[in-house]
Design a protein around this motif. Structure first.
Motif, PDB file in Angstrom:
ATOM      1  N   SER A 158       0.446   5.313 -13.837  1.00 57.40           N
ATOM      2  CA  SER A 158       0.381   3.976 -14.430  1.00 57.40           C
ATOM      3  C   SER A 158      -0.449   3.017 -13.581  1.00 57.40           C
ATOM      4  O   SER A 158      -0.832   1.958 -14.036  1.00 57.40           O
ATOM      5  CB  SER A 158       1.790   3.425 -14.614  1.00 57.40           C
ATOM      6  OG  SER A 158       2.375   3.240 -13.359  1.00 57.40           O
ATOM      7  N   CYS A 159      -0.695   3.388 -12.310  1.00 61.23           N
ATOM      8  CA  CYS A 159      -1.515   2.541 -11.447  1.00 61.23           C
ATOM      9  C   CYS A 159      -2.981   2.795 -11.754  1.00 61.23           C
ATOM     10  O   CYS A 159      -3.384   3.942 -11.938  1.00 61.23           O
ATOM     11  CB  CYS A 159      -1.253   2.851  -9.976  1.00 61.23           C
ATOM     12  SG  CYS A 159       0.385   2.388  -9.465  1.00 61.23           S
ATOM     13  N   SER A 160      -3.751   1.753 -11.828  1.00 59.49           N
ATOM     14  CA  SER A 160      -5.170   1.930 -12.105  1.00 59.49           C
ATOM     15  C   SER A 160      -5.958   0.820 -11.439  1.00 59.49           C
ATOM     16  O   SER A 160      -5.399  -0.193 -11.022  1.00 59.49           O
ATOM     17  CB  SER A 160      -5.401   1.897 -13.612  1.00 59.49           C
ATOM     18  OG  SER A 160      -4.961   0.669 -14.114  1.00 59.49           O
ATOM     19  N   SER A 161      -7.258   1.045 -11.352  1.00 57.81           N
ATOM     20  CA  SER A 161      -8.108   0.025 -10.754  1.00 57.81           C
ATOM     21  C   SER A 161      -8.230  -1.150 -11.716  1.00 57.81           C
ATOM     22  O   SER A 161      -8.226  -0.978 -12.929  1.00 57.81           O
ATOM     23  CB  SER A 161      -9.470   0.636 -10.481  1.00 57.81           C
ATOM     24  OG  SER A 161     -10.398  -0.384 -10.293  1.00 57.81           O
ATOM     25  N   GLY A 162      -8.377  -2.343 -11.149  1.00 57.44           N
ATOM     26  CA  GLY A 162      -8.476  -3.521 -12.004  1.00 57.44           C
ATOM     27  C   GLY A 162      -9.853  -3.684 -12.629  1.00 57.44           C
ATOM     28  O   GLY A 162     -10.037  -4.521 -13.508  1.00 57.44           O
ATOM     29  N   ALA A 163     -10.825  -2.856 -12.167  1.00 53.78           N
ATOM     30  CA  ALA A 163     -12.205  -3.017 -12.652  1.00 53.78           C
ATOM     31  C   ALA A 163     -12.298  -2.867 -14.157  1.00 53.78           C
ATOM     32  O   ALA A 163     -13.026  -3.601 -14.820  1.00 53.78           O
ATOM     33  CB  ALA A 163     -13.107  -2.009 -11.960  1.00 53.78           C
ATOM     34  N   TYR A 214     -10.407  -3.746 -16.356  1.00 50.94           N
ATOM     35  CA  TYR A 214      -9.910  -4.905 -17.090  1.00 50.94           C
ATOM     36  C   TYR A 214     -10.804  -6.129 -16.870  1.00 50.94           C
ATOM     37  O   TYR A 214     -10.576  -7.170 -17.448  1.00 50.94           O
ATOM     38  CB  TYR A 214      -8.482  -5.238 -16.648  1.00 50.94           C
ATOM     39  CG  TYR A 214      -7.504  -4.153 -17.003  1.00 50.94           C
ATOM     40  CD1 TYR A 214      -6.925  -4.108 -18.270  1.00 50.94           C
ATOM     41  CD2 TYR A 214      -7.174  -3.164 -16.090  1.00 50.94           C
ATOM     42  CE1 TYR A 214      -6.039  -3.110 -18.598  1.00 50.94           C
ATOM     43  CE2 TYR A 214      -6.290  -2.160 -16.417  1.00 50.94           C
ATOM     44  CZ  TYR A 214      -5.726  -2.135 -17.661  1.00 50.94           C
ATOM     45  OH  TYR A 214      -4.847  -1.144 -17.996  1.00 50.94           O
ATOM     46  N   VAL A 242     -10.784 -11.428  -5.673  1.00 48.52           N
ATOM     47  CA  VAL A 242      -9.524 -11.438  -6.436  1.00 48.52           C
ATOM     48  C   VAL A 242      -8.664 -12.653  -6.107  1.00 48.52           C
ATOM     49  O   VAL A 242      -7.750 -12.994  -6.854  1.00 48.52           O
ATOM     50  CB  VAL A 242      -8.704 -10.143  -6.199  1.00 48.52           C
ATOM     51  CG1 VAL A 242      -9.317  -8.988  -6.934  1.00 48.52           C
ATOM     52  CG2 VAL A 242      -8.557  -9.865  -4.735  1.00 48.52           C
ATOM     53  N   ARG A 243      -8.963 -13.316  -4.979  1.00 52.16           N
ATOM     54  CA  ARG A 243      -8.207 -14.532  -4.651  1.00 52.16           C
ATOM     55  C   ARG A 243      -8.836 -15.722  -5.367  1.00 52.16           C
ATOM     56  O   ARG A 243     -10.043 -15.966  -5.216  1.00 52.16           O
ATOM     57  CB  ARG A 243      -8.219 -14.775  -3.145  1.00 52.16           C
ATOM     58  CG  ARG A 243      -7.197 -13.929  -2.424  1.00 52.16           C
ATOM     59  CD  ARG A 243      -7.341 -14.032  -0.961  1.00 52.16           C
ATOM     60  NE  ARG A 243      -8.599 -13.431  -0.525  1.00 52.16           N
ATOM     61  CZ  ARG A 243      -8.988 -13.348   0.735  1.00 52.16           C
ATOM     62  NH1 ARG A 243      -8.233 -13.831   1.677  1.00 52.16           N
ATOM     63  NH2 ARG A 243     -10.118 -12.772   1.051  1.00 52.16           N
ATOM     64  N   PRO A 244      -8.045 -16.460  -6.142  1.00 52.49           N
ATOM     65  CA  PRO A 244      -8.605 -17.567  -6.925  1.00 52.49           C
ATOM     66  C   PRO A 244      -9.360 -18.589  -6.072  1.00 52.49           C
ATOM     67  O   PRO A 244     -10.405 -19.093  -6.485  1.00 52.49           O
ATOM     68  CB  PRO A 244      -7.385 -18.202  -7.574  1.00 52.49           C
ATOM     69  CG  PRO A 244      -6.352 -17.148  -7.576  1.00 52.49           C
ATOM     70  CD  PRO A 244      -6.604 -16.308  -6.386  1.00 52.49           C
ATOM     71  N   LYS A 266     -10.985 -18.201  -3.236  1.00 52.48           N
ATOM     72  CA  LYS A 266     -12.288 -17.686  -2.800  1.00 52.48           C
ATOM     73  C   LYS A 266     -13.231 -17.573  -4.001  1.00 52.48           C
ATOM     74  O   LYS A 266     -14.437 -17.836  -3.873  1.00 52.48           O
ATOM     75  CB  LYS A 266     -12.077 -16.325  -2.147  1.00 52.48           C
ATOM     76  CG  LYS A 266     -13.271 -15.794  -1.428  1.00 52.48           C
ATOM     77  CD  LYS A 266     -12.919 -15.250  -0.052  1.00 52.48           C
ATOM     78  CE  LYS A 266     -14.176 -14.988   0.742  1.00 52.48           C
ATOM     79  NZ  LYS A 266     -14.213 -13.667   1.324  1.00 52.48           N
TER      80      LYS A 266
END
Lengths: 477, 217
Positions: free
Chosen positions: B15-20, B22, B84-86, B88
């Motif tokens: 169930s874990c996947s890269s966020g790319a 999305y 990924v940090r808002p 930055k």
């Protein structure tokens, strides 16, 4: 349809020929067709009847289970209540009885003192024996002219007057002394009254507890005897509790949603990972986990406070360890509340920054919205909300336990109702199928009414119809 | 018990996947040739107002210049994948906005228009981003004019899964005289791009609609 025409150029003749053929065929097949329809009706009706019986049986099982569960639940509840009352009485008695020797000693002391004072009150100075009679005899003597005698008498009178004065003085002194002793007895009486009141209060408390236990015992006996009214009351009570818990849980769910939204955005600053779990960003999952951890900490805190009873094993843990777990749970909750408050502040900063960025990208120099947002009120409000919500969420443990404990009754009641409904539908279906097959048989006969009438004329009513028997065994209303 | 643990761990890992997958990758192709060269400030404005605010952490934006020979790395004016940090990501957006501002003030004008070269370069960037949603926004008059000796043959799956939005297509002088030619030009592009795997080809007239189209993915 035209494919079945014997003479495609003459449809009317073809249709008529088909109709005649169908009349002949259906008349010839009437008896077996009636039997077949009757059997189909019986088969479908039987299947529905079996279904209805199955539903009824299952409904009965579910109802019995529900009843057993309700009775057990009621027993457990009443036992717990009785146990709690006994515990209270034990506590009260331990407290009062521990004080009782002191009270008793105090009472003894006071009584002894009062007795002694009373005894002392009663003592008076004794009068000289025979003196009064001697004075009375001298005073009755006739007046004498003799000077010596008169002098003696005068001396006696003087002595009598002095004695009277002295006696009066002594009497007054003794009375004053008694009054003083009596007035010093007043605090002792008051203390006695106070002690008696305390004893009366303790006794009345014990009597009230006894009355309550008596009531619980009565209901316990009723529940044990599976009294219908008592069981119905328990069932209604369980339903009521379930509805209330459900409402509270819905409200708590709303709180959890607000809480989650409060920390989801700033969590992306703390958990900077591009990975996802089941399509959700890790930061969102982390926010969700924080909310769930608050609920878990609340469950443990409530468990250790003895408010809920999710984990019976924890009951066996010694008091000292229970206290440690409680401190850990409450401490964890406090930490999470602090984290949430700080995240709420961070959220406000991110929102401000995003607003400023958007304004900057849009080429707006002055952005009044951002200035309004720069006020401290939203920050403080969000921080307070972030701190309070975890504590409120922690209390979810109580309605959660109630909902779980009463949920079984609700599920079984609903299942019983549904199965009864299913049984009813099956019964109606069975009747419907039987009547439907009977109706089809009648329609069949209506269609071949002409051959049937011809048969009737030919036989002239003397020969019974070959399907009479079949008709006789037809529908069973 | 061990087997159950193993299955649970496998499910969790699965169930874990890269966020790319999305995230979103956008390539903006900006024409600096001929009549379109003076449109740059407006184009940069559209990117600043319509594209940048819509980007979320993890998204990618690449700005490529369309000139005489566009299939060069030097044509990439700006390239950025948001952190990924808002906080930055916001800083990156501001930086990119200033880069685009500088690009809008550059003195650039090419003699020829190599649209397909820029498309091929952009497609490579899109593939590399591995983003779930890939969009190519073209700011051009869509009139290709390759220099002599330059060949641009796109592969059959060059634009596979890419959504192409032709934004702010400027009408040429002869388009006014014959709108059918303008329409035929756009229809030709649509046919060509979809034959190379493009998911969709859409002409966007209003800059305000671009944001909504990007949100639709």
């Amino acid at each position: 349809m035209q494919r079945f025409y014997f003479w495609p150029t003459n449809p009317a003749a073809s249709i008529f020929a088909l109709w005649v053929l169908s009349q002949i065929f259906l008349y010839a097949a009437r008896v077996p067709m009636h039997r077949a329809l009757r059997e189909v009706g019986r088969l479908l009706g039987g299947a529905f009847r079996i279904g209805a019986r199955w539903c009824r049986g299952l409904a009965g099982v579910a109802s019995r289970r529900d009843h057993e569960m309700i009775v057990e639940m009621g027993k457990g509840d009443t036992e717990a209540k009785i146990g709690r009352e006994f515990h209270r009485i034990e506590g009260a008695f331990a407290k009062e009885l521990a004080r009782y020797p002191d009270l008793h000693r105090k009472l003894d002391d006071v009584v002894t003192k009062v007795d002694a004072d009373f005894q002392e009150c009663a003592t008076a100075a004794p009068a000289a024996p025979g003196w009064t009679e001697a004075v009375a005899a001298v005073s009755k003597m006739p007046p004498n002219t003799d000077g010596v005698v008169r002098k003696v008498l005068e001396e006696i009178q003087k002595s009598a007057v002095a004695g009277e004065k002295k006696a009066l003085q002594e009497f007054r002194e003794a009375t004053a002394k008694r009054h003083k002793i009596l007035s010093s007895m007043a605090p002792a009486w008051k203390e006695m009254q106070k002690i008696a009141t305390e004893v009366a209060r303790a006794v009345s408390g014990a009597l009230e507890a006894t009355k309550r236990i008596d009531g619980f015992m009565t209901s316990y006996e009723k529940v044990r005897a599976a009294d219908k009214n008592a069981t119905r009351a328990l069932g209604w009570n369980a339903t009521q509790l379930f509805v209330v818990s459900l409402l509270v849980m819905a409200v708590a769910l709303g709180g959890a949603f607000v809480n989650f939204n409060l920390i989801a955005l700033p969590m992306s600053e703390l958990v900077p990972s591009g990975s996802r779990i089941a399509g959700m960003p890790v930061s969102t999952v982390a926010a969700l986990v924080v909310v769930l951890m608050e609920i878990a900490a609340g469950v443990f805190a409530m468990e250790m406070l003895g408010i809920t009873n999710f984990f019976p094993k924890l009951d066996l843990v010694p008091k000292s360890r229970r206290r440690i777990i409680l401190v850990v749970a409450v401490g964890g909750l406090f930490m999470l509340a602090c984290i949430e408050a700080s995240l709420a502040i961070l959220r406000e900063q991110i929102v401000e920054s995003t607003t400023a960025l958007k304004a900057s990208l849009a080429g707006v120099k002055d952005h009044p919205v951002a200035q309004t947002a720069a006020s401290r009120i939203p920050v403080i409000g969000q921080a307070v909300l972030g701190f309070i919500l975890p504590w409120i969420l922690a209390m979810v443990a109580v309605p959660l336990e109630t909902m779980i404990s009463t949920g079984g009754h609700i599920v079984l009641s609903a299942a019983t109702g549904l199965l009864h409904g299913g049984g009813m539908v099956c019964r109606l279906g069975g009747h419907g199928m039987r009547y439907l097959c009977e109706a089809v048989r009648h329609v069949y006969d209506i269609y071949i009414v002409i051959p049937l009438q011809i048969e009737r004329l030919v036989s002239n009513g003397s020969k019974p119809s070959p399907v009479a028997g079949v008709r006789g065994q037809g529908a069973r209303p | 018990m061990n087997r159950a643990c193993f299955v649970a761990a496998a499910l969790l890992a699965g169930s874990c996947s890269s966020g790319a997958q999305y995230s979103q990758a956008i390539v903006a192709l900006v024409d600096v040739s001929g009549t379109y060269a003076d449109q740059r400030p407006e184009v940069v404005n559209v990117i600043r107002k319509g594209v940048l605010p819509r980007l979320t952490p993890g998204d990618t934006l690449v700005v490529i210049r369309i000139d005489s020979e566009s299939y060069k790395k030097a044509n990439v004016e700006a390239s950025m994948t948001l952190d990924v940090r808002p906080s930055k990501a916001n800083a990156q957006k501001l930086q990119l906005a200033s880069t685009l501002e500088a690009f809008s003030h550059k003195q650039l004008r090419s003699a020829h228009t190599d649209i397909r070269g820029a498309m091929m370069l952009g497609a490579e960037y899109l593939r590399e981003s591995n983003a779930g949603r890939r969009t190519m926004v073209i700011f051009s008059d869509m009139e290709e004019d390759l220099p002599r000796g330059v060949k641009r043959d796109m592969a059959a799956d060059e634009l596979k899964g890419v959504r192409v939005l032709a934004m702010n297509v400027k009408r040429l002088g002869h388009d006014n005289a014959n709108p059918t030619a303008y329409r035929a030009r756009l229809a030709g592009w649509e046919k060509q791009l979809t034959s190379h795997g493009a998911r969709e080809f859409k002409v966007v007239l209003e800059p305000e609609k671009l944001s909504d189209l990007l949100d639709e993915g």
